[in-house]
Scaffold this motif. Structure first.
Motif, PDB file in Angstrom:
ATOM      1  N   ALA A  35     -13.330 -25.860  16.651  1.00  0.00           N
ATOM      2  CA  ALA A  35     -12.408 -26.302  17.871  1.00  0.00           C
ATOM      3  C   ALA A  35     -12.205 -24.777  17.844  1.00  0.00           C
ATOM      4  CB  ALA A  35     -11.559 -25.988  16.283  1.00  0.00           C
ATOM      5  N   ARG A  38     -13.478 -24.337  21.369  1.00  0.00           N
ATOM      6  CA  ARG A  38     -12.733 -24.986  22.494  1.00  0.00           C
ATOM      7  C   ARG A  38     -11.086 -24.721  22.524  1.00  0.00           C
ATOM      8  NH1 ARG A  38     -14.540 -29.713  19.624  1.00  0.00           N
ATOM      9  NH2 ARG A  38     -12.657 -29.367  17.761  1.00  0.00           N
ATOM     10  N   GLY A  39     -10.740 -24.159  21.484  1.00  0.00           N
ATOM     11  CA  GLY A  39      -9.614 -23.359  21.939  1.00  0.00           C
ATOM     12  C   GLY A  39      -9.857 -21.554  23.141  1.00  0.00           C
ATOM     13  N   ASN A  76      -3.122 -25.386   9.088  1.00  0.00           N
ATOM     14  CA  ASN A  76      -4.209 -26.113   7.763  1.00  0.00           C
ATOM     15  C   ASN A  76      -5.379 -24.855   8.277  1.00  0.00           C
ATOM     16  OD1 ASN A  76      -5.474 -24.891  10.737  1.00  0.00           O
ATOM     17  ND2 ASN A  76      -5.920 -27.333  11.393  1.00  0.00           N
ATOM     18  N   GLY A  77      -6.865 -24.757   7.757  1.00  0.00           N
ATOM     19  CA  GLY A  77      -7.988 -24.033   7.684  1.00  0.00           C
ATOM     20  C   GLY A  77      -7.529 -22.782   9.086  1.00  0.00           C
ATOM     21  N   PHE A 103      -7.293 -31.867   7.846  1.00  0.00           N
ATOM     22  CA  PHE A 103      -7.803 -32.753   8.188  1.00  0.00           C
ATOM     23  C   PHE A 103      -9.037 -33.264   7.423  1.00  0.00           C
ATOM     24  CE2 PHE A 103     -11.146 -35.368  10.483  1.00  0.00           C
ATOM     25  CZ  PHE A 103     -11.026 -35.939  11.268  1.00  0.00           C
ATOM     26  N   TYR A 104     -10.174 -31.904   6.774  1.00  0.00           N
ATOM     27  CA  TYR A 104     -10.986 -32.071   6.028  1.00  0.00           C
ATOM     28  C   TYR A 104     -10.145 -31.489   4.901  1.00  0.00           C
ATOM     29  CZ  TYR A 104     -14.260 -32.255  10.233  1.00  0.00           C
ATOM     30  OH  TYR A 104     -14.854 -32.699  11.094  1.00  0.00           O
ATOM     31  N   ARG A 109      -9.361 -26.484  -0.833  1.00  0.00           N
ATOM     32  CA  ARG A 109      -9.512 -25.633   0.095  1.00  0.00           C
ATOM     33  C   ARG A 109      -7.445 -25.570  -0.022  1.00  0.00           C
ATOM     34  NH1 ARG A 109     -10.417 -28.160   5.718  1.00  0.00           N
ATOM     35  NH2 ARG A 109      -9.699 -26.640   6.447  1.00  0.00           N
ATOM     36  N   ARG A 140      -5.323 -36.082   6.783  1.00  0.00           N
ATOM     37  CA  ARG A 140      -3.981 -36.310   7.493  1.00  0.00           C
ATOM     38  C   ARG A 140      -2.595 -36.896   7.368  1.00  0.00           C
ATOM     39  NH1 ARG A 140      -4.124 -31.498  10.120  1.00  0.00           N
ATOM     40  NH2 ARG A 140      -6.320 -30.666  11.238  1.00  0.00           N
ATOM     41  N   LEU A 158      -3.846 -26.534  16.310  1.00  0.00           N
ATOM     42  CA  LEU A 158      -4.420 -26.972  16.038  1.00  0.00           C
ATOM     43  C   LEU A 158      -4.545 -28.995  15.425  1.00  0.00           C
ATOM     44  CD1 LEU A 158      -5.101 -23.400  15.877  1.00  0.00           C
ATOM     45  CD2 LEU A 158      -7.592 -24.690  15.913  1.00  0.00           C
ATOM     46  N   ASP A 178      -1.748 -25.571  21.509  1.00  0.00           N
ATOM     47  CA  ASP A 178      -2.353 -26.448  22.083  1.00  0.00           C
ATOM     48  C   ASP A 178      -2.691 -25.483  23.301  1.00  0.00           C
ATOM     49  OD1 ASP A 178      -4.515 -27.248  22.295  1.00  0.00           O
ATOM     50  OD2 ASP A 178      -4.248 -29.389  21.130  1.00  0.00           O
ATOM     51  N   LEU A 179      -3.945 -25.247  22.986  1.00  0.00           N
ATOM     52  CA  LEU A 179      -4.381 -24.389  23.974  1.00  0.00           C
ATOM     53  C   LEU A 179      -4.892 -25.352  25.967  1.00  0.00           C
ATOM     54  CD1 LEU A 179      -6.218 -21.111  22.748  1.00  0.00           C
ATOM     55  CD2 LEU A 179      -4.483 -20.699  24.494  1.00  0.00           C
ATOM     56  N   ASP A 195      -0.730 -22.195  24.550  1.00  0.00           N
ATOM     57  CA  ASP A 195      -0.974 -20.971  24.301  1.00  0.00           C
ATOM     58  C   ASP A 195      -1.952 -20.376  22.939  1.00  0.00           C
ATOM     59  OD1 ASP A 195      -1.375 -17.794  24.745  1.00  0.00           O
ATOM     60  OD2 ASP A 195       1.093 -17.565  24.235  1.00  0.00           O
ATOM     61  N   ASN A 196      -2.472 -19.369  22.829  1.00  0.00           N
ATOM     62  CA  ASN A 196      -3.215 -18.893  21.182  1.00  0.00           C
ATOM     63  C   ASN A 196      -2.256 -19.308  20.721  1.00  0.00           C
ATOM     64  OD1 ASN A 196      -4.929 -17.893  19.113  1.00  0.00           O
ATOM     65  ND2 ASN A 196      -6.093 -16.659  20.816  1.00  0.00           N
ATOM     66  N   VAL A 197      -2.823 -20.436  18.787  1.00  0.00           N
ATOM     67  CA  VAL A 197      -1.329 -19.390  18.228  1.00  0.00           C
ATOM     68  C   VAL A 197      -1.288 -18.183  18.026  1.00  0.00           C
ATOM     69  CG1 VAL A 197      -2.045 -21.496  17.206  1.00  0.00           C
ATOM     70  CG2 VAL A 197      -3.318 -19.969  16.369  1.00  0.00           C
TER      71      VAL A 197
HETATM   72  O1  PTJ Z   1      -7.456 -29.430   9.211  1.00  0.00           O
HETATM   73  P1  PTJ Z   1      -8.040 -28.680   8.945  1.00  0.00           P
HETATM   74  O2  PTJ Z   1      -8.682 -27.117   8.297  1.00  0.00           O
HETATM   75  O3  PTJ Z   1      -9.446 -29.589   7.638  1.00  0.00           O
HETATM   76  O4  PTJ Z   1      -9.593 -28.765   9.846  1.00  0.00           O
HETATM   77  C1  PTJ Z   1      -9.388 -29.262  11.452  1.00  0.00           C
HETATM   78  C2  PTJ Z   1      -9.365 -28.879  12.225  1.00  0.00           C
HETATM   79  C3  PTJ Z   1      -9.543 -27.484  13.191  1.00  0.00           C
HETATM   80  C4  PTJ Z   1     -11.290 -28.438  12.353  1.00  0.00           C
HETATM   81  C5  PTJ Z   1      -9.657 -29.864  13.132  1.00  0.00           C
HETATM   82  O5  PTJ Z   1      -7.748 -30.173  13.523  1.00  0.00           O
HETATM   83  C6  PTJ Z   1     -10.169 -30.436  14.969  1.00  0.00           C
HETATM   84  O6  PTJ Z   1     -11.561 -30.210  15.087  1.00  0.00           O
HETATM   85  O7  PTJ Z   1      -8.959 -29.943  15.410  1.00  0.00           O
HETATM   86  P2  PTJ Z   1      -9.710 -30.022  16.747  1.00  0.00           P
HETATM   87  O8  PTJ Z   1      -9.343 -31.868  17.646  1.00  0.00           O
HETATM   88  O9  PTJ Z   1     -10.473 -29.783  17.732  1.00  0.00           O
HETATM   89  O10 PTJ Z   1      -8.284 -29.897  17.606  1.00  0.00           O
HETATM   90  C7  PTJ Z   1      -7.819 -28.312  18.465  1.00  0.00           C
HETATM   91  C8  PTJ Z   1      -7.558 -28.461  19.750  1.00  0.00           C
HETATM   92  O11 PTJ Z   1      -6.149 -27.299  19.289  1.00  0.00           O
HETATM   93  C9  PTJ Z   1      -8.456 -28.204  20.607  1.00  0.00           C
HETATM   94  O12 PTJ Z   1      -7.795 -28.832  21.624  1.00  0.00           O
HETATM   95  C10 PTJ Z   1      -7.945 -26.414  20.942  1.00  0.00           C
HETATM   96  O13 PTJ Z   1      -8.203 -26.414  22.188  1.00  0.00           O
HETATM   97  C11 PTJ Z   1      -6.871 -25.897  20.487  1.00  0.00           C
HETATM   98  N1  PTJ Z   1      -7.298 -24.838  20.282  1.00  0.00           N
HETATM   99  C12 PTJ Z   1      -8.226 -24.085  19.474  1.00  0.00           C
HETATM  100  N2  PTJ Z   1      -8.187 -22.631  18.602  1.00  0.00           N
HETATM  101  C13 PTJ Z   1      -6.601 -22.688  19.240  1.00  0.00           C
HETATM  102  C14 PTJ Z   1      -6.411 -23.436  19.696  1.00  0.00           C
HETATM  103  N3  PTJ Z   1      -5.627 -23.754  20.312  1.00  0.00           N
HETATM  104  C15 PTJ Z   1      -4.469 -22.488  19.491  1.00  0.00           C
HETATM  105  N4  PTJ Z   1      -4.781 -21.450  19.317  1.00  0.00           N
HETATM  106  C16 PTJ Z   1      -6.642 -21.226  19.098  1.00  0.00           C
HETATM  107  N5  PTJ Z   1      -6.520 -20.847  18.238  1.00  0.00           N
END
Ligand code: PTJ
Length: 249
Positions: A35, A38-39, A76-77, A103-104, A109, A140, A158, A178-179, A195-197
């Motif tokens: 994730a 991707r961001g 989250n994490g 989510f996990y 955790r 969730r 995220l 969300d980026l 924007d980045n968190v």
């Molecule tokens: O809840 P957890 O900790 O058990 O983990 C859940 C994750 C993060 C793995 C889960 O929510 C996930 O897979 O997220 P996604 O579906 O990949 O969505 C993450 C979104 O956040 C994507 O659209 C990314 O572009 C965006 N993203 C990633 N890093 C950042 C971000 N947005 C802002 N700042 C970031 N640093």
């Protein structure tokens, strides 16, 4: 690994290190690393800085958080790894509760994230008592009866689009960071900050401090004027138009 001060992409590499470190200590889920990647790709395309659109998005989000009666910040994490201290500061500035939502979701955790925020003087909700978000099938769905369940506004980062959609069906206002401006989370939210968190959370705190003394009517007007889809289109068009515009190291 220590990143040299002179490295042109130092901040990005330091974030890698943080995510990897918090993965090793169990806070970041394995999928959290993907994730983050991707961001990071989107962050690269917006030039790894806060855009003018994101400033307007954050201003509207700050106004919304200040007009809410029971705002909650969900963590989250990844967000714990990247900006727990800044989240704690934002929660004090609003003021808002902090709730862990995974989510996990595992007991381990939840406990680790709870401990991380305890070090910062924050008692996180969401670890024990559980209510449910109707219709949501992932883990969730579990929310705190005194937190998200009773909240009128939630800040999510995220996350996946499903929860945002179902929280809105419950009548809550949702602010997403969300980026990816095309994500379902961003598009389903009332206000999305592209924007980045690590930059958006301190920026939100700055705007909250700036707007705190404004009249409720003024704040509500800021929120009312904000058009999420139009704003996301601006973010998206910057990304599309921006390719090749920035020199990279
Ligand atoms: O809840 P957890 O900790 O058990 O983990 C859940 C994750 C993060 C793995 C889960 O929510 C996930 O897979 O997220 P996604 O579906 O990949 O969505 C993450 C979104 O956040 C994507 O659209 C990314 O572009 C965006 N993203 C990633 N890093 C950042 C971000 N947005 C802002 N700042 C970031 N640093």
């Amino acid at each position: 690994m220590k990143v040299p001060k002179s490295h042109p992409r130092r901040k990005s590499l330091e974030e890698h290190e943080r995510i990897a470190r918090y993965f090793r200590n169990g806070i970041v889920a394995p999928a959290g690393m993907m994730a983050h990647g991707r961001g990071e790709a989107f962050d690269y395309l917006i030039g790894e800085r806060t855009t003018e659109e994101a400033k307007r998005q954050a201003m509207a989000a700050a106004a919304l958080l200040l007009t809410a009666k029971r705002p909650v910040i969900c963590v989250n994490g990844n967000t714990t790894a990247l900006c727990a201290k800044e989240i704690a500061e934002l929660s004090r500035a609003i003021p808002a509760s902090v709730e862990v939502n995974l989510f996990y979701r595992t007991k381990k955790r939840l406990g680790l994230i709870e401990a991380e925020f305890r070090k910062l003087g924050i008692r996180v909700l969401g670890t024990k008592k559980t209510a449910r978000v109707p219709g949501l099938v992932s883990k969730r769905q579990f929310v705190d009866p005194d937190g998200v369940f009773a909240a009128d506004a939630a800040l999510v980062m995220l996350e996946d689009g499903d929860r945002t959609e179902f929280l809105r069906k419950m009548g809550k206002k949702v602010i997403a960071i969300d980026l990816n401006p095309l994500s379902r989370t961003a598009r389903n939210a009332d206000i999305a900050i592209v924007d980045n968190v690590t930059r958006a959370v301190p920026l939100l705190a700055k705007f909250v401090r700036k707007l705190r003394k404004k009249k409720r009517k003024t704040l509500m007007n800021i929120v009312k004027k904000f058009d999420n889809i139009k704003s996301l289109e601006e973010s998206e068009s910057r990304i599309r138009g921006g390719a090749g515009r920035w020199k990279r190291g």
